[in-house]
Each structure stands twice: as C-alpha cells, then as structure tokens.
Design an enzyme around this catalytic site. Structure first.
Site, mmCIF file in Angstrom:
data_model
loop_
_atom_site.group_PDB
_atom_site.id
_atom_site.type_symbol
_atom_site.label_atom_id
_atom_site.label_comp_id
_atom_site.label_asym_id
_atom_site.label_seq_id
_atom_site.Cartn_x
_atom_site.Cartn_y
_atom_site.Cartn_z
ATOM 1 N N ASP A 1 -4.485 -6.322 7.201
ATOM 2 C CA ASP A 1 -6.349 -5.824 6.281
ATOM 3 C C ASP A 1 -7.341 -6.382 5.753
ATOM 4 O O ASP A 1 -8.395 -7.004 6.435
ATOM 5 C CB ASP A 1 -5.936 -4.860 4.879
ATOM 6 C CG ASP A 1 -6.759 -4.386 4.042
ATOM 7 O OD1 ASP A 1 -8.439 -3.766 5.218
ATOM 8 O OD2 ASP A 1 -7.062 -3.493 3.374
ATOM 9 N N ASP B 1 -10.511 -8.757 8.205
ATOM 10 C CA ASP B 1 -11.970 -8.568 8.057
ATOM 11 C C ASP B 1 -12.375 -10.039 8.017
ATOM 12 O O ASP B 1 -13.500 -9.883 8.217
ATOM 13 C CB ASP B 1 -11.445 -7.840 6.930
ATOM 14 C CG ASP B 1 -11.938 -6.807 6.161
ATOM 15 O OD1 ASP B 1 -11.732 -6.139 7.394
ATOM 16 O OD2 ASP B 1 -12.725 -6.203 5.217
ATOM 17 N N ASP C 1 -1.379 -17.723 4.706
ATOM 18 C CA ASP C 1 -2.157 -18.270 4.361
ATOM 19 C C ASP C 1 -2.614 -19.215 4.969
ATOM 20 O O ASP C 1 -3.560 -19.694 5.272
ATOM 21 C CB ASP C 1 -1.459 -19.193 2.535
ATOM 22 C CG ASP C 1 -0.487 -19.834 2.724
ATOM 23 O OD1 ASP C 1 0.196 -19.722 3.759
ATOM 24 O OD2 ASP C 1 0.428 -20.295 1.710
ATOM 25 N N TYR D 1 0.958 -0.923 -0.165
ATOM 26 C CA TYR D 1 0.042 0.335 0.220
ATOM 27 C C TYR D 1 0.572 1.330 0.411
ATOM 28 O O TYR D 1 -0.092 1.877 0.300
ATOM 29 C CB TYR D 1 -1.044 0.137 1.446
ATOM 30 C CG TYR D 1 -2.133 -0.400 0.758
ATOM 31 C CD1 TYR D 1 -2.497 -1.820 -0.498
ATOM 32 C CD2 TYR D 1 -2.949 -1.553 2.267
ATOM 33 C CE1 TYR D 1 -3.213 -2.607 -0.019
ATOM 34 C CE2 TYR D 1 -4.330 -2.154 2.456
ATOM 35 C CZ TYR D 1 -4.360 -3.015 1.537
ATOM 36 O OH TYR D 1 -5.316 -3.654 1.644
ATOM 37 N N LYS E 1 5.063 -14.089 4.767
ATOM 38 C CA LYS E 1 4.929 -15.259 4.354
ATOM 39 C C LYS E 1 6.245 -15.042 3.406
ATOM 40 O O LYS E 1 6.917 -14.758 2.540
ATOM 41 C CB LYS E 1 4.266 -14.608 2.644
ATOM 42 C CG LYS E 1 3.814 -15.437 1.412
ATOM 43 C CD LYS E 1 2.997 -16.396 1.812
ATOM 44 C CE LYS E 1 3.331 -18.347 1.056
ATOM 45 N NZ LYS E 1 2.593 -19.178 1.261
HETATM 46 MG MG MG Z 1 -10.096 -3.250 4.380
#
Ligand code: MG
Ligand code: NAI
Length: 330
Positions: free
Chosen positions: A222, A226, A198, A120, A166
């Site tokens: 992120d 969620d 993962d 990001y 990872k």
């Molecule tokens: Mg989000």
C-alpha cells in the site's frame, strides 16, 4: 460467450470516469453485458447502507467489476467488494508516460500486493486503558499464492522480481513471507532479489528503473505503491486490478475527488487503464493492448485535462481515446 461486467460508479468523479471507461469498452466490444449497481456515500444517505446487497450480489455474480470511487464510505465499499470477488492480489502498475511530467521518467514497474492479511487482517484489540494491540497475520498459503502470481506475471513478460519484506525485524512473519516467496522463485526461470522495505523505499525514489515487479506484504504494498505513484505525475494516471481466481475488480487508485467532482474535468486515464486491465484479466489481450495504446497516445499528444496542465474536459479526452481505439482497429 457473453461476459457479465458489473459497473459501479460510486461517488464524485467516479460518476464521470466510469461512463468514460464504459464507452471505451463498448468501442472494443468483446461481447460484454453491462449491469449497473450503486454504492457509496449517496446510497448510504438514501438507504442507510453504503453497499446494498443487490450491488454486492452483482459483483459476486459478474465476471469482472468496474468500480469508480466512493467518498467517506470508501472503506465500507471497497474492502467488502474486494472480498466479494475473492481478490488475493492487488496489482498496481506504475509507469511514467511520454508527454506527462514525471519526477522519474524512467519509472515502469508493477506492485503485486498481498490483499487479504498482514496488518490489515482486522485483528485489533483494546487490552487495557491506553493500550491497544494489532495482530499481524502472515500465512504460508497466502504468501505462496501472491508470490506465485508475481512470478508468473514476471515470467510471462520477461521481467525481474523484487521481494519486499522486513524479515530482519519481523523474523517470524516476514521470515515466512520471504522464505515462501523464495521457494516459489525456485520454480521459475525469473531473476529475483529481495529487499528490506525501508531501504527499498529510498531506492525506488533514486533508481526506479532498477525495478520491474515488486511483490509485497499488504501494508508495504500500500505504502510503496503510493510512493511510486508520486514519481510519475499523479493519481489521474494510476489503474489497479484486484485479482481473484474467478473474478476481478478493477478501479483507479484515486478517490472521489470532491474538489473537482461535477465539473467534467476529471482525468479518465486511470479508469480507462483499469478497464484495459479488466480486458486482459478476461483474456482479451489484444483489446486491452489497443485501449492502453490509445491512452498512451492521448497522454503523449493530448488533449490533456487540467491535472496534466491542459484545459480539456473528461469528455474531450474520452473522445480522443475512443477515436484512437477505433483507428487502431484491424
Ligand atoms: Mg492506499
Ligand atoms: P482523491 O484521490 O479523491 O483526490 C486527491 C487529489 O487528486 C485531489 O486534488 C483530486 O482532485 C486529484 N485527483 C484524483 N483523481 C483525479 C483524476 N482522475 N483527475 C484529476 N485529478 C484527480 O483523494 P482524497 O482527496 O484523499 O479523497 C477524497 C475522497 O475519496 C475521500 O472521501 C476518500 O475517502 C475517498 N477515497 C476513495 C477511494 C476509493 O473509493 N477507492 C480511494 C481514495 C480515497
């Protein structure tokens, strides 16, 4: 000492849940001065910009900011606001509450997500027609800062830490993240492990009770937070803190919910729990605990808004929380 709190409701249900959270803050009243600002879709329509300079200045000069949600302009509002307050950590507690149906009722964990870099960081390039690249940025300094925050958080509360990464594939970047986090871990008396992100996603679904504090690079945090949100019964319950060294920005995980906006039925719990995080960030721990306890009691005993199967309004729930905060006064 009076502390300055910027209050930015934004769009949609932000305009319903932010006043609710402010009412609760006024009930505990740790000598706050509230200053109001506007941001979001409606402001862009009137002024051409979703985040006016006055609003950004308010957040830049306030001790903490309470933000509701923006609509389509969310990215133009939230990301600059997080940057304005210097938020290096995005902290998302995910808990199942008695009284609320959850896929995994034992869930009680906190995601500590690196908030400034990773994929990001904003370095995307069109290198040739049909070919685009993205540069993933991981620095030792940001990794150290987020890891230290996570381990301090865990040490203060007697919790364990899981380092998500990872590094078997992204050897250089996540290798640095993992190596740095492990070296920070050595400074603390906190038990920790690391997990490939993962496989971690699967384990979070199957055995969320095994996890306390999960420290993650930006994108992983992120997505995984969620995912965990789905285990506990909905967006109306999830608060977040964007933590900087001198200021913070406190917002629910949910958006402006145009489907229910204006009806007075939004669940204010996520926003009020965000206000509890604000209180704790500013050192008003007892007040934060009182607010959280009042929300928990209201989730356990009602009233409930329609997202939780009830028929109460935002105002009914807010009044119930305020009453419980008041009755807990000592
Ligand atoms: Mg989000
Ligand atoms: P959303 O979180 O606004 O809504 C998703 C679903 O959850 C909707 O059915 C909504 O009614 C429900 N919901 C959310 N919060 C609730 C609450 N407190 N009480 C009861 N029900 C609640 O996400 P969606 O629909 O993807 O996005 C709507 C708008 O919000 C978009 O314009 C999006 O850009 C914006 N958004 C803004 C964010 C921010 O400002 N930080 C974050 C996420 C989305």
């Amino acid at each position: 000492m009076t502390e300055k709190i910027a209050v930015i409701p934004g769009d949609g249900i932000g305009r319903e849940v932010v006043p609710a959270a402010r009412e609760v803050l006024e009930t505990v009243d740790p000598d706050f001065e509230f200053v109001a600002g506007e941001a979001g879709d409606a402001v862009r329509e009137q002024t051409g910009t979703a985040l006016p300079d006055e609003t950004r200045d308010l957040a830049a000069s306030a001790d903490a900011t309470l933000f509701g949600a923006a609509g389509e302009t969310a990215a133009d509002v939230v990301i600059p606001l997080r940057r304005t307050v210097g938020a290096f950590a995005n902290v998302r507690p995910v808990r199942a509450y008695p009284g609320v149906d959850a896929l995994q009722p034992e869930t009680d964990m906190v995601f500590v997500r690196e908030n400034t870099q990773g994929v990001y960081a904003g370095h995307e390039t069109d290198v040739a027609p049909g070919v685009r690249t993205l540069t993933r940025v991981i620095t030792e300094s940001a990794s150290e800062e987020i890891a230290r925050y996570a381990f301090e958080y865990a040490a203060e509360r007697g919790l364990d830490v899981t380092i998500a990464h990872k590094a078997n594939v992204m050897r250089r970047t996540d290798g640095l993240f993992l190596e740095t986090a492990e070296s920070v871990a050595g400074e603390f008396d906190v038990s920790y492990d690391d997990a490939l992100m993962d496989a971690l996603a699967m384990h979070l679904v199957q055995r969320p009770e095994d996890y306390d504090v999960v420290v993650c690079p930006n994108l992983a945090g992120d997505v995984l937070s969620d995912l965990a949100a789905g285990l506990v019964g909905g967006l109306g319950l999830l608060p977040s803190a964007n933590v900087g060294h001198e200021r913070g920005l406190f917002e629910p995980v949910h958006g402006s919910a145009p489907d229910i906006a204006g009806q007075g039925v939004a669940n204010p719990s996520a926003m009020i729990l965000s206000a509890a995080l604000l209180l704790e960030y500013l050192g008003h721990d007892a007040a934060g605990e009182r607010v959280r306890g009042a929300v928990e009691a209201t989730l356990a005993n009602g009233p409930h808004t329609p997202d939780l199967g009830g028929s109460a309004t935002t105002q009914d729930v807010t009044e119930a929380v305020v009453e419980r905060v008041e009755s807990d006064e000592n």
